[in-house]
Scaffold this motif. Structure first.
Motif, mmCIF file in Angstrom:
data_model
loop_
_atom_site.group_PDB
_atom_site.id
_atom_site.type_symbol
_atom_site.label_atom_id
_atom_site.label_comp_id
_atom_site.label_asym_id
_atom_site.label_seq_id
_atom_site.Cartn_x
_atom_site.Cartn_y
_atom_site.Cartn_z
ATOM 1 N N LEU A 53 0.830 -1.208 0.000
ATOM 2 C CA LEU A 53 0.000 0.000 0.000
ATOM 3 C C LEU A 53 0.863 1.255 0.000
ATOM 4 O O LEU A 53 0.572 2.225 -0.715
ATOM 5 N N ALA A 54 1.936 1.247 0.800
ATOM 6 C CA ALA A 54 2.827 2.409 0.860
ATOM 7 C C ALA A 54 3.510 2.644 -0.482
ATOM 8 O O ALA A 54 3.609 3.789 -0.953
ATOM 9 N N ALA A 55 3.972 1.576 -1.106
ATOM 10 C CA ALA A 55 4.658 1.709 -2.398
ATOM 11 C C ALA A 55 3.711 2.243 -3.470
ATOM 12 O O ALA A 55 4.066 3.156 -4.232
ATOM 13 N N ARG A 56 2.517 1.697 -3.527
ATOM 14 C CA ARG A 56 1.561 2.151 -4.543
ATOM 15 C C ARG A 56 1.216 3.615 -4.345
ATOM 16 O O ARG A 56 1.071 4.371 -5.322
ATOM 17 N N HIS A 57 1.084 4.023 -3.088
ATOM 18 C CA HIS A 57 0.754 5.425 -2.820
ATOM 19 C C HIS A 57 1.877 6.345 -3.283
ATOM 20 O O HIS A 57 1.614 7.379 -3.921
ATOM 21 N N LEU A 58 3.118 5.996 -3.001
ATOM 22 C CA LEU A 58 4.241 6.843 -3.421
ATOM 23 C C LEU A 58 4.359 6.869 -4.948
ATOM 24 O O LEU A 58 4.674 7.916 -5.536
ATOM 25 N N LEU A 59 4.087 5.740 -5.590
ATOM 26 C CA LEU A 59 4.117 5.715 -7.054
ATOM 27 C C LEU A 59 3.003 6.602 -7.621
ATOM 28 O O LEU A 59 3.215 7.308 -8.616
ATOM 29 N N GLU A 60 1.828 6.561 -7.008
ATOM 30 C CA GLU A 60 0.731 7.423 -7.452
ATOM 31 C C GLU A 60 1.089 8.898 -7.330
ATOM 32 O O GLU A 60 0.624 9.735 -8.106
#
Length: 337
Positions: free
Chosen positions: A179-186
């Protein structure tokens, strides 16, 4: 109030005879433990007050082989400088105290600095408690496995693994990392770093999940920064990291405490959060909302976790064999990212 009392009420048996109920019913009424009709509980309590009878709980527990207490232990094998004042510990302990009180148990709290492999067995042999809740596996997995082989009322807050022989309640840490990785990528971030001690099983799982959600080519470029969880130690690591010229645009920290330390260290280097750097923590402790700026974090439901820990322990005490439980995390978006 009238009754058929023929002599003084000297024992729980006398009171049970007057009330026309079993001794166990009187015990549940006077200790507020166990299920009992409210009217029955009130009637027995009024009878006890009328006759000046007080239950000797300590003596009763001694007869029954019980203590009326549950231990909450915090083993700090990997982070010996961590204290009970840690925001995560404080939140979890508050919820556990509430849940145990509702069940009629006292809480015995101990911060443990393991000095050998027999610390848990030695504690249990002392006979001070009816069961044990452990917050965090630390680096004590082998100790927990060995004790779980012969001691049933034991539940651990931590990451579940198929190899574990002990019962756990914990958050899906790998999914939290994703979840953290996807948020930073977004958010368009591509120069990423992870702050945390991957010797801790939960933190290692968060790191693995974080890498797993990144594009294959980006995984090798993630900087792994070893940071302890205390505010002072994690701030010192972050300050040195930024002073050395490192300039990621996205940081995932293994805990909220570490994330807030990163934000403070970034401000000292005039690195603007979130304009130049997005920061994501993990836990969603109450202080996360008061961070400057308020902290984006992966929330684990600590209150539900505490309730499940107590529920599973009580089931173990009653002879049941419940399974480990894993709680789904969620991303909480605030201004730090």
């Amino acid at each position: 109030m009238t009754d058929h009392q023929d002599g003084p009420v000297k024992s729980i048996t006398d009171l049970a005879r007057i009330a026309g109920v079993s001794v166990s019913t009187v015990s549940r009424a006077l200790t507020s433990k166990g299920a009992l009709n409210k009217d029955t509980r009130r009637r027995i309590q009024e009878l006890a007050a009328h006759h000046g009878f007080q239950l000797n709980v300590a003596a009763q527990n001694l007869r029954l082989g019980r203590t009326g207490a549950i231990a909450v232990l915090l083993p700090l094998g990997h982070e010996r400088g961590q204290h009970l004042s840690d925001p995560f510990f404080m939140a979890m302990l508050g919820f556990l105290a509430d849940e145990l009180t509702e069940r009629g148990y006292d809480l015995l709290l101990s911060r443990v600095l393991p000095a050998g492999d027999d610390w848990l067995d030695n504690f249990i042999r002392a006979g001070r408690v009816d069961g044990v809740i452990i917050i965090g596996q630390s680096d004590q997995g082998a100790v927990l496995d060995r004790t779980a082989e012969h001691y049933n009322p034991l539940v651990i807050w931590g990451a579940h693994a198929p190899r574990n022989r002990y019962l756990t309640v914990g958050t899906d840490n790998e999914e939290g990392g994703r979840l953290a990785a996807r948020h930073l990528l977004e958010r368009g971030r591509g120069r990423l770093a992870f702050f945390g001690n991957v010797a801790v099983p939960e933190f290692a799982a968060r790191y693995e999940g974080f890498l797993d959600a990144l594009p294959i080519g980006a995984r090798d470029r993630v900087e792994l920064v070893h940071a302890h969880v205390t505010p002072e130690a994690s701030h010192r690591v972050a300050a040195d990291y930024f002073a050395a010229g490192h300039r990621p645009d996205g940081i995932f920290a293994a805990s909220d405490v570490t994330a807030m330390s990163v934000i403070a260290a970034a401000a000292e280097q005039d690195i603007r959060v979130p304009d130049q750097l997005s920061v994501v923590g993990f836990d969603d402790v109450p202080l996360a909302q008061l961070s400057n700026p308020p902290l984006t974090t992966v929330r684990q439901d600590i209150q539900r976790g505490a309730a499940l820990l107590v529920d599973l322990l009580c089931k173990r005490l009653s002879g049941e064999r419940p399974e480990s439980i894993q709680i789904a995390p969620e991303i909480v978006r605030r201004e730090s990212s």
